[in-house]
Design a protein around this motif. Structure first.
Motif, PDB file in Angstrom:
ATOM      1  N   LEU A 109       0.943  -0.960   0.113  1.00  0.00           N
ATOM      2  CA  LEU A 109      -0.105  -0.133  -0.184  1.00  0.00           C
ATOM      3  C   LEU A 109       1.038   1.638  -0.296  1.00  0.00           C
ATOM      4  O   LEU A 109       0.485   2.257  -1.063  1.00  0.00           O
ATOM      5  CB  LEU A 109      -1.009  -0.023   1.199  1.00  0.00           C
ATOM      6  CG  LEU A 109      -1.650  -1.619   1.557  1.00  0.00           C
ATOM      7  CD1 LEU A 109      -2.418  -1.252   2.724  1.00  0.00           C
ATOM      8  CD2 LEU A 109      -2.644  -1.450   0.134  1.00  0.00           C
ATOM      9  N   GLU A 110       2.007   0.954   0.253  1.00  0.00           N
ATOM     10  CA  GLU A 110       2.581   2.204   0.996  1.00  0.00           C
ATOM     11  C   GLU A 110       4.149   2.421   0.391  1.00  0.00           C
ATOM     12  O   GLU A 110       5.059   1.890   0.397  1.00  0.00           O
ATOM     13  CB  GLU A 110       3.327   2.746   2.307  1.00  0.00           C
ATOM     14  CG  GLU A 110       3.954   4.047   2.703  1.00  0.00           C
ATOM     15  CD  GLU A 110       4.492   4.574   1.653  1.00  0.00           C
ATOM     16  OE1 GLU A 110       3.415   4.802   0.783  1.00  0.00           O
ATOM     17  OE2 GLU A 110       4.616   5.678   2.692  1.00  0.00           O
ATOM     18  N   GLN A 111       4.536   2.900  -0.346  1.00  0.00           N
ATOM     19  CA  GLN A 111       5.548   2.106  -2.034  1.00  0.00           C
ATOM     20  C   GLN A 111       6.475   3.654  -2.526  1.00  0.00           C
ATOM     21  O   GLN A 111       6.983   3.657  -3.193  1.00  0.00           O
ATOM     22  CB  GLN A 111       5.366   2.767  -3.259  1.00  0.00           C
ATOM     23  CG  GLN A 111       3.882   0.520  -2.804  1.00  0.00           C
ATOM     24  CD  GLN A 111       4.170   0.044  -4.375  1.00  0.00           C
ATOM     25  OE1 GLN A 111       5.127   0.131  -4.816  1.00  0.00           O
ATOM     26  NE2 GLN A 111       2.825  -0.545  -4.066  1.00  0.00           N
ATOM     27  N   SER A 112       6.012   4.683  -1.226  1.00  0.00           N
ATOM     28  CA  SER A 112       6.463   6.005  -2.122  1.00  0.00           C
ATOM     29  C   SER A 112       7.919   6.277  -1.546  1.00  0.00           C
ATOM     30  O   SER A 112       8.330   7.735  -2.182  1.00  0.00           O
ATOM     31  CB  SER A 112       5.355   7.051  -1.152  1.00  0.00           C
ATOM     32  OG  SER A 112       5.942   6.952   0.494  1.00  0.00           O
ATOM     33  N   THR A 113       8.557   5.609  -0.175  1.00  0.00           N
ATOM     34  CA  THR A 113       9.759   5.302  -0.424  1.00  0.00           C
ATOM     35  C   THR A 113      10.663   4.926  -1.176  1.00  0.00           C
ATOM     36  O   THR A 113      11.782   3.989  -1.324  1.00  0.00           O
ATOM     37  CB  THR A 113       9.962   5.333   1.082  1.00  0.00           C
ATOM     38  OG1 THR A 113       9.541   3.338   1.233  1.00  0.00           O
ATOM     39  CG2 THR A 113       9.478   5.568   2.179  1.00  0.00           C
ATOM     40  N   THR A 114      10.604   3.738  -1.850  1.00  0.00           N
ATOM     41  CA  THR A 114      11.144   3.098  -3.215  1.00  0.00           C
ATOM     42  C   THR A 114      12.487   3.568  -3.707  1.00  0.00           C
ATOM     43  O   THR A 114      13.270   2.836  -3.403  1.00  0.00           O
ATOM     44  CB  THR A 114      10.128   3.170  -4.433  1.00  0.00           C
ATOM     45  OG1 THR A 114       9.361   1.956  -3.757  1.00  0.00           O
ATOM     46  CG2 THR A 114      10.745   2.057  -5.279  1.00  0.00           C
ATOM     47  N   SER A 115      12.393   4.979  -4.650  1.00  0.00           N
ATOM     48  CA  SER A 115      13.256   5.275  -5.347  1.00  0.00           C
ATOM     49  C   SER A 115      14.709   5.636  -4.174  1.00  0.00           C
ATOM     50  O   SER A 115      16.027   5.852  -3.775  1.00  0.00           O
ATOM     51  CB  SER A 115      13.175   6.528  -5.697  1.00  0.00           C
ATOM     52  OG  SER A 115      12.906   7.473  -5.422  1.00  0.00           O
ATOM     53  N   ALA A 116      14.286   6.960  -2.660  1.00  0.00           N
ATOM     54  CA  ALA A 116      14.873   6.487  -1.801  1.00  0.00           C
ATOM     55  C   ALA A 116      15.041   5.293  -0.971  1.00  0.00           C
ATOM     56  O   ALA A 116      16.859   5.183  -0.997  1.00  0.00           O
ATOM     57  CB  ALA A 116      14.596   7.790  -0.772  1.00  0.00           C
ATOM     58  N   LEU A 117      14.606   4.823  -1.011  1.00  0.00           N
ATOM     59  CA  LEU A 117      15.685   3.648  -0.098  1.00  0.00           C
ATOM     60  C   LEU A 117      16.552   2.510  -1.346  1.00  0.00           C
ATOM     61  O   LEU A 117      17.190   1.831  -0.581  1.00  0.00           O
ATOM     62  CB  LEU A 117      14.804   2.677  -0.019  1.00  0.00           C
ATOM     63  CG  LEU A 117      13.744   3.026   1.627  1.00  0.00           C
ATOM     64  CD1 LEU A 117      12.376   1.797   1.487  1.00  0.00           C
ATOM     65  CD2 LEU A 117      14.895   3.165   2.767  1.00  0.00           C
TER      66      LEU A 117
END
Length: 338
Positions: free
Chosen positions: A216-224
């Motif tokens: 549901l919460e994938q907003s950190t993909t690029s930062a991670l």
């Protein structure tokens, strides 16, 4: 230990961990926001009973090969339960990796619900709090404490701009303690990127980052991914969205997504939670996905995630399930302590 639970190095640290870890947020205190938490504990909040229950789940995790355990000062008695288990089982500090966190103080007084105007935990990212809580963590975990993390660093708390705190963390790092941070909220990615700018003696201060990432919460993909590429170990918390990614989620607006999850799980002949965890484990930046299981049967169900292979179906599921970050965190804020 099975091949799929074999150890690997956490980022560029000297810690060796397993792909699944056990988080003790739901095991160390009477109240938590996971769906069905009260039934998981059978509403038995006697301290000795909860400690025995935590030990039972920890035993099951150990027997399954899990070698990373994650606690925090604000998780009620989680550090105490973990520490007593490590001592009772005579587990060699070299055989396990233990992470804990500082920056929140537990204030619920062993209650499921707190009085109006009070909070379950209070944040303070000061130097005094770091020094106080590290002393407390070490008293309970001793030589087993390997990784010490800022608990929910945010831009608002300004902890990543607090020179006194950063200097002390650098001193602790140089003395041999691995330093990490955890992030939370819709601005997780911004905090991660800021952390990647902090160096001491030519090296990044932080060796790991723990963030929320799930279907549901994938907003950190690029930062991670950027953190992983920079050499930080990446730990994922709330992989099941505090129970929203399980059959316990009876919210009417989730009915369509729950049906989708059930259909995919049946196709893989697995559980919904295992499918959701597998989606996390298959992300290229992930070192550890935390199980937050508070019962042995839930832990065993979670463990099935290790047997699922990544394919286009799981990738398609990711696209169908994700929410925008503000919506996700707004829904999370409405979960009841139980």
């Amino acid at each position: 230990m099975s091949e799929k639970m074999s150890k690997h190095v956490l980022g560029k640290s000297d810690l060796t961990v397993t792909p699944l870890g056990l988080g003790l947020a739901a095991l160390g205190r009477p109240g938590y926001i996971n769906l069905g938490h009260a039934s998981d504990l059978e509403k038995n909040y006697d301290v000795s009973s909860m400690e025995a229950h935590a030990h039972t789940v920890l035993d099951a995790a150990w027997d399954a090969g899990i070698r990373y355990f994650d606690a925090a000062r604000s998780y009620g008695r989680a550090e105490a339960f973990l520490g007593s288990w490590l001592k009772k089982r005579e587990i060699d500090p070299k055989a396990v990796v233990v992470g804990s966190k500082w920056g929140y103080e537990y204030t619920a007084n062993w209650q499921v619900n707190v009085a109006n105007g009070q909070q379950h935990e209070v944040k303070e990212h000061s130097l005094a709090m770091l020094q106080k809580q590290l002393k407390e963590s070490r008293a309970l975990l001793g030589e087993h404490l390997d990784l010490y993390q800022i608990h929910s660093a945010t831009l608002k708390s300004a902890v990543l701009s607090n020179k006194a705190v950063l200097d002390e963390l650098a001193r602790l790092r140089d003395a041999g303690l691995t330093i990490g941070l955890t992030v939370s909220g819709e601005n997780q990615a911004d905090v991660i990127r800021k952390a990647l700018e902090i160096t001491y003696s030519g090296e990044l201060l932080f060796s790991s980052v723990q963030a929320t990432w799930n279907l549901l919460e994938q907003s950190t993909t690029s930062a991670l991914q950027a953190a992983h590429d920079a050499g930080l170990g990446v730990i994922i918390k709330e992989a099941l969205a505090n129970g929203r990614l399980t059959s316990r989620n009876a919210q009417p607006d989730f009915k369509e997504k729950l049906t989708l999850l059930k259909t995919h799980a049946e196709a893989y002949q697995t559980s919904i939670d295992a499918l959701a965890l597998a989606a996390v484990l298959h992300q290229p930046f992930v070192d550890i996905a935390l199980s937050g299981a508070a019962r042995i049967e839930h832990l065993r169900s979670n463990l099935q995630a290790l047997n699922l292979s990544a394919d286009e179906s799981i990738k398609a599921l990711q696209e169908s399930m994700k929410e925008d970050a503000p919506t996700y965190w707004q829904k999370r804020s409405q979960l009841d302590w139980n």
